[in-house]
Design a protein around this motif. Structure first.
Motif, mmCIF file in Angstrom:
data_model
loop_
_atom_site.group_PDB
_atom_site.id
_atom_site.type_symbol
_atom_site.label_atom_id
_atom_site.label_comp_id
_atom_site.label_asym_id
_atom_site.label_seq_id
_atom_site.Cartn_x
_atom_site.Cartn_y
_atom_site.Cartn_z
ATOM 1 N N UNK A 29 0.833 -1.199 0.000
ATOM 2 C CA UNK A 29 0.000 0.000 0.000
ATOM 3 C C UNK A 29 0.872 1.255 0.000
ATOM 4 N N UNK A 30 1.904 1.217 0.805
ATOM 5 C CA UNK A 30 2.799 2.373 0.848
ATOM 6 C C UNK A 30 3.471 2.601 -0.491
ATOM 7 N N UNK A 31 3.882 1.546 -1.173
ATOM 8 C CA UNK A 31 4.532 1.686 -2.476
ATOM 9 C C UNK A 31 3.528 2.132 -3.524
ATOM 10 N N UNK A 32 2.299 1.665 -3.445
ATOM 11 C CA UNK A 32 1.287 2.014 -4.445
ATOM 12 C C UNK A 32 0.895 3.475 -4.336
ATOM 13 N N UNK A 33 0.863 3.991 -3.134
ATOM 14 C CA UNK A 33 0.459 5.381 -2.965
ATOM 15 C C UNK A 33 1.641 6.339 -3.082
ATOM 16 N N UNK A 34 2.785 5.842 -3.091
ATOM 17 C CA UNK A 34 3.943 6.703 -3.298
ATOM 18 C C UNK A 34 4.608 7.165 -2.028
ATOM 19 N N UNK A 35 4.495 6.438 -0.967
ATOM 20 C CA UNK A 35 5.210 6.787 0.250
ATOM 21 C C UNK A 35 4.282 7.003 1.422
ATOM 22 N N UNK A 36 4.885 7.151 2.620
ATOM 23 C CA UNK A 36 4.081 7.287 3.832
ATOM 24 C C UNK A 36 3.261 8.574 3.892
ATOM 25 N N UNK A 37 3.734 9.650 3.279
ATOM 26 C CA UNK A 37 2.978 10.897 3.325
ATOM 27 C C UNK A 37 1.655 10.765 2.583
ATOM 28 N N UNK A 38 1.708 10.140 1.429
ATOM 29 C CA UNK A 38 0.482 9.948 0.650
ATOM 30 C C UNK A 38 -0.447 8.929 1.322
ATOM 31 N N UNK A 39 0.137 7.949 2.006
ATOM 32 C CA UNK A 39 -0.668 6.979 2.743
ATOM 33 C C UNK A 39 -1.400 7.682 3.896
ATOM 34 N N UNK A 40 -0.709 8.613 4.551
ATOM 35 C CA UNK A 40 -1.336 9.371 5.620
ATOM 36 C C UNK A 40 -2.468 10.231 5.072
ATOM 37 N N UNK A 41 -2.280 10.849 3.936
ATOM 38 C CA UNK A 41 -3.321 11.665 3.311
ATOM 39 C C UNK A 41 -4.526 10.794 2.927
ATOM 40 N N UNK A 42 -4.250 9.599 2.417
ATOM 41 C CA UNK A 42 -5.339 8.691 2.036
ATOM 42 C C UNK A 42 -6.138 8.255 3.269
ATOM 43 N N UNK A 43 -5.440 7.976 4.367
ATOM 44 C CA UNK A 43 -6.150 7.585 5.594
ATOM 45 C C UNK A 43 -6.963 8.743 6.161
ATOM 46 N N UNK A 44 -6.426 9.955 6.090
ATOM 47 C CA UNK A 44 -7.175 11.121 6.571
ATOM 48 C C UNK A 44 -8.417 11.370 5.706
ATOM 49 N N UNK A 45 -8.318 11.103 4.407
ATOM 50 C CA UNK A 45 -9.483 11.249 3.528
ATOM 51 C C UNK A 45 -10.506 10.140 3.799
ATOM 52 N N UNK A 46 -10.033 8.984 4.191
ATOM 53 C CA UNK A 46 -10.915 7.849 4.459
ATOM 54 C C UNK A 46 -11.604 7.971 5.827
ATOM 55 N N UNK A 47 -11.007 8.710 6.745
ATOM 56 C CA UNK A 47 -11.533 8.808 8.103
ATOM 57 C C UNK A 47 -12.950 9.395 8.169
ATOM 58 N N UNK A 48 -13.294 10.486 7.488
ATOM 59 C CA UNK A 48 -14.671 11.006 7.566
ATOM 60 C C UNK A 48 -15.712 9.998 7.049
ATOM 61 N N UNK A 49 -15.340 9.280 5.989
ATOM 62 C CA UNK A 49 -16.265 8.275 5.467
ATOM 63 C C UNK A 49 -16.480 7.173 6.501
ATOM 64 N N UNK A 50 -15.417 6.737 7.152
ATOM 65 C CA UNK A 50 -15.542 5.709 8.174
ATOM 66 C C UNK A 50 -16.375 6.208 9.359
ATOM 67 N N UNK A 51 -16.223 7.487 9.713
ATOM 68 C CA UNK A 51 -17.025 8.052 10.800
ATOM 69 C C UNK A 51 -18.508 8.073 10.420
ATOM 70 N N UNK A 52 -18.794 8.468 9.161
ATOM 71 C CA UNK A 52 -20.182 8.470 8.708
ATOM 72 C C UNK A 52 -20.772 7.070 8.729
ATOM 73 N N UNK A 53 -20.015 6.083 8.264
ATOM 74 C CA UNK A 53 -20.497 4.703 8.279
ATOM 75 C C UNK A 53 -20.713 4.208 9.710
#
Length: 172
Positions: A29-53
């Motif tokens: 996942x880290x390699x696919x997203x291009x590093x830990x910074x992008x993985x952190x951004x992806x998780x932060x974007x996913x967090x509101x959706x998870x909260x709504x669910x």
């Protein structure tokens, strides 16, 4: 340099297949997203959706609890209605039995009073008098007042006095 050498965490045992598989997936996942910074951004974007669910699931659970509570309340009320209905049926049967019994006893006392009226008129007065009313009231209304018993006692005394004063019946 590997990922384990860069991190300050303790090295994980490599012989555990679950940990190895988890690390492998995380590295992909880290390699696919291009590093830990992008993985952190992806998780932060996913967090509101998870909260709504999560909030949606909580609301659904609350609605299910409320529906279950309503169903239990309805079932309890239905059971109480059934018990009340059964009690009412028993009470009705008891009252009707008393009514029929009172009518039967009253009719029997009337018939007995007519039957004995030829020979013992004082006994027929006792059977037709206050005792008939007291018995009918006792069986049909299911209550007996002290005045009823006093009237029956007075009727019995007057019948006994009349019997003592009456001439003996003719011998056939």
């Amino acid at each position: 340099m590997s990922t384990e050498e860069n991190s300050g965490a303790l090295p994980l045992p490599q012989d555990d297949p679950v940990v190895s598989a988890g690390l492998d997936i995380a590295m992909r996942w880290g390699a696919a997203l291009g590093g830990p910074e992008k993985l952190k951004i992806a998780f932060e974007a996913l967090e509101p959706q998870l909260k709504r669910e999560h909030q949606l699931r909580l609301k659904q659970l609350d609605m299910q609890r409320e529906a279950t509570a309503r169903a239990e309340e309805n079932a309890r009320e239905a059971a109480e209605r059934m018990v009340r209905l059964a009690q009412q049926k028993r009470q009705h049967a008891l009252r009707m039995t008393g009514l029929w019994l009172g009518a039967g006893v009253s009719f029997a006392m009337l018939v007995a009073g007519v039957y004995v009226a030829r020979d013992m008129w004082w006994l027929s007065l006792f059977l037709w008098g206050p005792s008939l009313l007291a018995m009918a009231k006792l069986y049909t209304l299911r209550r007996s007042d002290p005045g009823d018993m006093q009237a029956v006692t007075l009727g019995m005394r007057s019948a006994a006095n009349a019997a003592q004063q009456a001439p003996p019946p003719p011998v056939p």
